[in-house]
Structure formats: structure tokens, C-alpha cells
Design an enzyme around this catalytic site. Structure first.
Site, short mmCIF file in Angstrom:
data_model
loop_
_atom_site.label_atom_id
_atom_site.label_comp_id
_atom_site.label_asym_id
_atom_site.label_seq_id
_atom_site.Cartn_x
_atom_site.Cartn_y
_atom_site.Cartn_z
N GLU A 123 43.36 0.51 -23.11
CA GLU A 123 42.42 1.64 -22.96
C GLU A 123 41.73 1.91 -24.31
OE1 GLU A 123 44.62 0.91 -20.12
OE2 GLU A 123 45.86 2.32 -21.22
N ASN A 181 47.36 -10.72 -23.47
CA ASN A 181 47.88 -9.55 -22.77
C ASN A 181 47.43 -9.56 -21.32
OD1 ASN A 181 49.21 -6.92 -22.75
ND2 ASN A 181 47.16 -6.12 -22.41
N GLU A 182 48.37 -9.62 -20.41
CA GLU A 182 48.08 -9.61 -18.97
C GLU A 182 46.95 -10.60 -18.64
OE1 GLU A 182 47.36 -5.48 -18.11
OE2 GLU A 182 49.49 -5.07 -17.90
N GLU A 262 56.06 -3.20 -19.82
CA GLU A 262 55.34 -1.93 -19.74
C GLU A 262 55.88 -1.16 -18.54
OE1 GLU A 262 51.07 -2.21 -19.49
OE2 GLU A 262 50.88 -3.22 -21.42
#
Ligand SMILES: *[C@@H]1O[C@H](CO)[C@@H](O)[C@H](O)[C@H]1NC(C)=O
Ligand SMILES: *[C@@H]1O[C@H](CO)[C@@H](O)[C@H](O)[C@H]1NC(C)=O
Ligand SMILES: *[C@@H]1O[C@H](CO)[C@@H](O)[C@H](O)[C@H]1NC(C)=O
Ligand SMILES: *[C@@H]1O[C@H](CO)[C@@H](O)[C@H](O)[C@H]1NC(C)=O
Ligand SMILES: *[C@@H]1O[C@H](CO)[C@@H](O)[C@H](O)[C@H]1NC(C)=O
Ligand SMILES: *[C@@H]1O[C@H](CO)[C@@H](O)[C@H](O)[C@H]1NC(C)=O
Ligand SMILES: *[C@@H]1O[C@H](CO)[C@@H](O)[C@H](O)[C@H]1NC(C)=O
EC number: 3.2.1.23
Length: 649
Positions: A123, A181-182, A262
Site C-alpha cells: 500500500e 512479493n506475491e 502475512e
């Protein structure tokens, strides 16, 4: 199932601790389905904290609170664009002193799970990627694209050698390092890219460090996210089926530790949506299930903090995240202890020994009261002070990157080629206003164009009238296909049926002008009439910290009653965006370290739409209580989908 026994490890540490010079090792134990630290079974219970969202003076306080909750590790992202805002100019000092942060964590007794990206999502503006990567307008980010990879190689060549001494094997706190990341949620599905990163990380960090990936907790996400050389982990929140999510990890990693990288303690917000809340009970219950399985877990976020300045990101269809990144986490934006903190501590207690001693208390907040502001200059009238680089001229509009600007605001100026005595549509037919544009003609506010929302407004004016369009970058998209997020006027503007030409563009360095105190009083003496929409205008005022009260300055929150939307600075520090007219965030966190007792504290507000100053009191107000949830409707129930990444697609 492996059951963790802290006592054994403590004993071993006492017997064979560092003093014996035993080698420090950290590895994946495939035989016993766990991690191994110094040859002993190990599991981590970690929490996420982003140093870029917390004032440096508070790093120690927050880390201590995390340690006292019973965590043995923290997890942090490294935002590339925060350390290399301008191509080739690195900043690792002051608030950006990553190495100091790592050292503090180690001194407090916390291990570190490091997530250096290069892409981090988080974010954060553009998912942490620097906007200057878009200098090649066709670049395919997060892939084997040549330009992208060579930028990544240079960055990692700078960053990873700084990290290396902090690896556990080398005497530091870092036990594992995440790659990308992801990635399984990204369309490119480029295994060569992941392999390239793996080799890059190995070449700088060595063969011993545990490298891992993280993806959503279902087989579909792992497909493009996991490769053989990297240990695959999953992420999921309290709404998920813990067994099913770990089965997905087992699908890729039949042996080794179970890891939720997470575990969502809360969730993010967007302007114009409800404030997300997740109950402490749901978090505690699901955390218990995870720990009962002997799994490793990282609580995301343990403390969210603040998107100061311009650092918030956005999702698609375009929705920007607010300044607060409170996340409904166990420690609030301001680091306060919550019910959720103690609920989590109580769960951890059942598995690990909790450190003894006092938890650092919640910091006191002080309500400094109401401050009167005065109207200063409008953006259009202060252009010479705001635009250091001077104007750039072009037939058609240039975007932020072409103007060599990443964040903030740019003013686009042209003239009306024809008389528009009747309302005439001024439009961005290709939805090319990124993200919000404040339009005026000859000093009269006309309306607002907004990405995906308003692509046309009517204006009036005479031929030759000056058209000013102030465009705000509200934060680059940080997730999904849209991360190539160009800002400014990214396509042509039309008046009626004709393309407007002959633009003069001003890159604005508002932060410098504010911190140098360049903005002066308004020259006009007659007060403006109350209007629904007025020109983007600066307002200023100051307040003195009262004498005779011990321990001031203290933290506080600022509220802008009846103001609409804009940006706010105190003593030149950019606190972020406000938009109380939209919500859900109403107050901004003001850390005490930016306040002064030696001189009056200066507040500067840029109001983009309409200030309360001509009809009502022109004030801002300091309060001791945060308000982050004005849009929250109380029958709002978090749905299961709230915790899945599909929510962001
Ligand atoms: C580096 O970042 C810090 C913290 O934001 C800032 O105070 C400092 O001025 C920056 N240094 C440079 C050279 O830009
Ligand atoms: C959770 O997932 C497991 C494994 O897929 C399944 O057996 C179980 O029924 C699920 N539980 C719930 C409550 O859906
Ligand atoms: C615009 O209108 C004014 C009078 O309102 C007139 O004098 C002028 O010639 C017109 N200009 C054009 C380009 O039509
Ligand atoms: C613009 O004005 C025209 C004519 O007055 C009107 O039909 C139209 O609805 C207006 N458009 C907007 C976006 O206000
Ligand atoms: C604007 O329009 C001109 C003329 O049609 C065109 O050449 C140019 O590519 C357009 N610019 C953008 C950014 O769409
Ligand atoms: C905000 O505006 C409303 C309506 O105009 C007014 O009643 C109220 O007193 C104002 N509040 C403040 C704090 O200025
Ligand atoms: C606020 O501005 C005044 C006038 O420019 C200046 O004297 C003062 O030092 C500033 N206050 C702070 C805390 O910087």
C-alpha cells in the site's frame, strides 16, 4: 506435528551460548518440518513494522512493545523509491537509516525477516518501485524486461551489500530474506525473472541465507509465485481456513516449516470507503489455530503507522489509500497499546515464555486546541516561488515523468482559443487525468476532473482567458497490472470537439517552498465570498506550546473542521493528505518530534477545493483522540473476501 519448546532452547543458549563462539546458523529443516537456528528447532512469531511509516525517534518504543508482546522477530519491507527517489541518488540517513533500524531490532532482541522487494506492494506509492523506471514508457515492470532488470541489478548491488553484515550467519538479526512479493498474483508469471533475482540475491548474500517467497494461501497463487530454489510460504487472514491454506503451502513445499508470512490483524482503507476493522477475538482465535499447528507466523501489521507526505499507494479501479495506515493493528498508528495487543500476547503466552518487565506505556497525547489560519497565496499566484525549475512548454500536455517529477502536484496552463460564453465541455475523453485536477479560468474555479469519476466539466470564459489545471498525484497504484501508473495529464484535454494545445507546465516543489517559509500573505484585502469551490490556496498560522506543563511537546492529532481536501505541513514536515469531506480518515497523526518549544510552530495548509475561511471559522484543531472511521456504518460486517487478495483486483 512438531511442538515448540522454548525452555529447551533457552537452556541450550545458556549452555552453549555465543560466548563459546559456536557458529550462528539458520536454515530450513526439511526432516523435522521447522526452521533450525544454531542447530536447534526454531519457530518465529513475528510482526510487521515499516520503518518508513514511523518517525525514527519512535522506532525503539515500537520495537520494544513488539518484543514485550512476546514476538521473537519482526518483518519489514524496504521501499526502493524511498531510498532512491532520484535515479542514482541514494538516501540511507536520518528517517531512512535502515541499518540503524536493523541494529535497534537486534539490540532489543528481535530477529528480522527482511523483504527487500524490489517490488513490495505494501500500500505504498507504486508498490515501492521508483517512478523514474517509467522513463522507458514501455517498460514491463516485475519481469525480465532488460531496462527493468538492469535498474534492479544496480539497486540490489547497492542495497544487498549493506544488508550482508546484518545476516544472522554474519552476527546480525536477519534470519530470512524474501524475494519479490506475491509474484503469483501478477500477470507476467515470468519464472526467468524470479530466477534472475535468486541468482542476484545469492551472489550478494551468499548461499547460506534462507531465501523465500510469499503468495496468497491457495494453489492458484503459488503457481506463478513459487520456484524451486526459493522456500515458498503463504499469507492469509483470520477469515481463512487455516488447514486449507497450509495445505496449499504443502502442495509446493511437502516438507519444511509451515509459514504464514502475512497474517492480517486488520486491513487497509481507501478514501471514500469504510474504515476496516477486524475483531481482536477473530485474530486471537485464528492465531491460536496457526500456533497450534506448530507454524511460523508474521502478524501483518503489528503497527501500521502513517503514510507521511505523498507515500500512500492506490488500488484499481483507482482508489487511493489515506494518510493513516493504522490498519486496525494491535499497536495503533500512534503506537498505542490496544485490546488486540493484549489478546495476541495472551495467545503467544500459551506457547512461548513472554519477557518479564513493564511494557512501554502508550505515549500521552496533548490537545493544543484551536489555531486560527490566515489566507496566504493561491497556487497560481505563487508559481514563481513554487516552480524552481521554471515552466516547460509543449504543444500537447506532458506527464509527470516527462517533466521529471514523481510526486505531488503539477500546474498545467493554457489559454482558451475561443469564446466560451455558454458552458462548454472541457474533457479528458481517454480518462487521462491522473488523478485529480482542479480547473480554473482567469482565476475563477470551474470544477474538478477526476480519474474514472469525472471526465468532463463545463467551463465558461473568453477567448484568450488563462486556463489553469492543477493536477494531483494521489498515489501510484501499488498492486496488479496498473502499477505503470503515469501521472498528470496523460492524454489530451479537449474543449468542445477540439484538442487544447500550447501548454505551459510548472513542476511544483511545494515542500521546499513551505519549509523555506516562502509563501506570503494574500494581497487581496476584500474577503472572498463563501463558494462551493475556490482556487487551490495556501493558508498559514502558528501556535505556541504552552509553558509550565511538564513533558511537552507531546504527540497530538490535527483535525480540519469544514475543510475539504488538501495537504498539510507543520514546521515544513509534510504530514500528508487530508480529506475529511470524504473520509474515513478525519484526524492526522502529529508526532511530537516535529514540534518545537523554542519557537512558534508553523502550520501550512494547501486547500484544493474549499476552505471554511470565508463563511465560518478559519481554524484547525489539535485533539488528543484520533478519528479514522467517519464513513464506517455500524452494521458493516467484514466479509470473507475482505481477507483475500481478489478484493484488490
Ligand atoms: C535523506 O532523508 C532524510 C529523511 O527523510 C532527509 O532529512 C534528508 O534531507 C535526506 N537527504 C538527502 C541528501 O536528500
Ligand atoms: C477447512 O479445510 C479443510 C481442508 O481443506 C477441510 O477439510 C475443512 O472441512 C475445512 N473447514 C471448514 C470449516 O470449512
Ligand atoms: C469573443 O467575444 C468578444 C465579446 O464578448 C468579442 O469581442 C470577440 O471578438 C470574441 N472573440 C472570438 C475569438 O470570437
Ligand atoms: C454542460 O452544459 C450543457 C449545456 O448547458 C449541458 O447539457 C450538460 O449537461 C453540461 N454538462 C455537465 C457535465 O455539466
Ligand atoms: C494529443 O493529440 C495529438 C494530435 O492528435 C497526438 O499527436 C498526441 O499523441 C496526443 N497526445 C496524447 C498524450 O494522447
Ligand atoms: C462547520 O460548518 C457548519 C455548517 O456550515 C457549521 O454549522 C459548523 O459550526 C462548522 N464547524 C466548525 C468547527 O467550524
Ligand atoms: C515558524 O516561522 C517563523 C517565521 O518564519 C520562524 O521564526 C520560526 O522559527 C518558525 N518555527 C519553527 C518551529 O520552525
Amino acid at each position: 506435528m512438531y511442538l515448540f519448546k522454548e525452555g529447551n532452547i533457552l537452556l541450550l543458549l545458556l549452555l552453549f551460548g555465543a560466548s563459546t563462539g559456536a557458529p550462528r546458523t539458520f536454515s530450513v529443516d526439511y526432516k523435522n518440518d521447522c526452521f533450525q537456528k544454531d542447530g536447534e528447532p526454531f519457530r518465529y512469531i513475528s510482526g510487521s513494522i515499516h520503518y518508513s511509516r514511523i518517525p525514527r525517534v519512535y522506532w525503539k518504543d515500537r520495537l520494544l512493545k513488539m518484543y514485550m508482546a512476546g514476538l521473537n522477530a519482526i518483518q519489514t519491507y524496504i521501499p526502493w523509491n524511498y531510498h532512491e527517489e532520484t535515479l542514482g541518488q541514494y538516501n540511507f540517513s536520518g528517517e531512512r537509516d535502515l541499518q540503524y533500524f536493523l541494529q535497534l531490532a537486534q539490540d532489543i532482541g528481535l530477529l528480522v525477516i527482511l523483504r527487500p522487494g524490489p517490488y513490495i506492494c505494501a500500500e505504498w506509492e507504486m508498490g515501492g518501485l521508483p517512478a523514474w523506471l517509467l522513463n522507458n514508457k514501455n517498460i514491463v515492470l516485475r519481469s525480465s524486461d532488460k531496462d527493468y532488470l538492469s535498474a534492479v541489478d544496480i539497486w540490489m548491488g547497492k542495497l544487498l551489500p549493506m544488508i550482508k553484515p546484518f545476516l544472522y550467519q554474519n552476527g546480525g538479526p536477519i534470519i530470512t530474506v524474501q524475494v519479490e512479493n506475491e509474484y503469483g498474483s501478477y500477470f507476467a508469471c515470468d519464472y526467468n525473472y524470479l530466477r534472475h533475482l535468486t541468482q542476484l540475491f545469492r551472489s550478494h548474500l551468499g548461499d547460506e541465507v534462507v531465501l523465500f517467497t510469499t503468495d496468497g494461501g491457495s494453489v492458484g497463487y503459488l503457481k506463478c509465485g513459487a520456484i524451486q530454489e526459493l522456500y515458498a510460504t503463504v499469507d492469509f487472514g483470520p477469515g481463512a481456513n487455516v488447514t486449507a491454506a497450509f495445505e496449499a503451502q504443502r502442495h509446493v513445499e511437502p516438507r519444511g516449516p509451515l509459514v504464514n508470512s502475512e497474517f492480517y490483524t486488520g486491513w487497509l482503507d481507501h478514501w471514500g470507503s469504510h474504515h476496516s476493522v477486524v475483531s481482536a477475538d477473530a485474530v486471537a482465535k485464528s492465531l491460536n489455530e496457526i500456533l497450534l499447528k506448530g507454524a511460523n507466523v508474521n502478524l501483518y501489521m503489528f503497527i501500521g503507522g502513517t503514510n507521511f507526505g505523498y507515500w500512500n499507494g492506490a488500488n484499481e479501479p483507482y482508489a487511493a489509500q489515506p494518510t493513516s495506515y493504522d490498519y486496525d493493528a494491535p499497536l495503533t498508528e500512534a503506537g498505542d497499546l490496544t485490546k488486540k495487543y493484549f489478546a495476541i500476547q495472551n495467545v503467544i503466552k500459551m506457547y512461548h515464555k513472554i519477557p518479564e518487565g513493564p511494557i512501554p506505556p502508550t505515549t500521552p497525547k496533548f490537545a493544543y486546541g484551536t489555531v486560527f489560519l490566515q489566507k496566504l497565496e493561491t497556487v497560481s499566484s505563487a508559481l514563481e516561488k513554487l516552480s524552481y525549475s521554471g515552466p516547460v512548454k509543449s504543444m500537447f500536455p506532458l506527464n509527470f515523468i516527462e517533466l521529471n517529477q514523481a510526486l505531488g502536484y503539477v500546474l498545467y496552463r493554457t489559454t482558451l482559443p475561443v469564446n466560451c460564453s455558454k458552458p462548454t465541455p472541457l474533457s479528458s475523453p481517454l480518462n487521462g487525468v491522473h488523478d485529480r485536477a482542479y480547473v480554473s479560468v482567469d482565476g475563477v474555479a470551474q470544477g474538478i476532473l477526476e480519474r474514472y469519476k469525472t471526465i468532463s466539466i463545463n467551463i465558461t470564459g473568453n477567448a484568450g482567458s488563462q486556463v489553469d489545471i492543477l493536477v494531483e498525484n494521489m498515489g501510484r497504484i501499488n498492486y496488479g497490472r496498473g502499477i505503470n501508473d503515469f501521472k498528470g495529464l496523460v492524454s489530451n484535454i479537449t474543449l468542445g470537439a477540439d484538442v487544447l494545445t500550447g501548454w505551459t507546465m510548472y513542476s511544483l516543489s511545494i515542500d521546499q517552498a513551505v519549509s523555506q517559509g516562502l509563501l506570503g500573505r494574500s494581497l487581496s484585502t476584500n474577503p472572498a465570498l463563501p463558494a462551493k469551490l475556490s482556487l487551490p490556496t495556501f493558508y498559514g498560522g502558528s501556535f505556541v506550546i504552552p509553558d509550565g506543563i511538564p513533558d511537552l511537546p507531546q504527540d497530538t492529532y490535527i483535525k480540519l473542521p469544514n475543510w475539504t481536501k488538501g495537504q498539510i505541513w507543520i514546521n515544513g514536515f509534510n504530514l500528508g493528505r487530508f480529506w475529511p469531506a470524504c473520509g474515513p480518515q478525519v484526524t492526522l497523526f502529529v508526532p511530537s518530534n516535529i514540534l518545537s518549544t523554542a519557537a512558534p510552530n508553523n502550520i501550512t495548509v494547501l486547500e484544493l477545493e474549499a476552505a471554511p475561511c470565508s463563511g465560518g471559522p478559519c481554524t484547525v484543531e489539535f485533539t488528543d483522540t484520533p478519528i479514522l472511521d467517519t464513513r464506517r456504518s455500524y452494521n458493516y460486517k467484514p466479509i470473507r473476501r475482505l481477507f483475500s487478495k481478489e478484493d484488490l483486483l
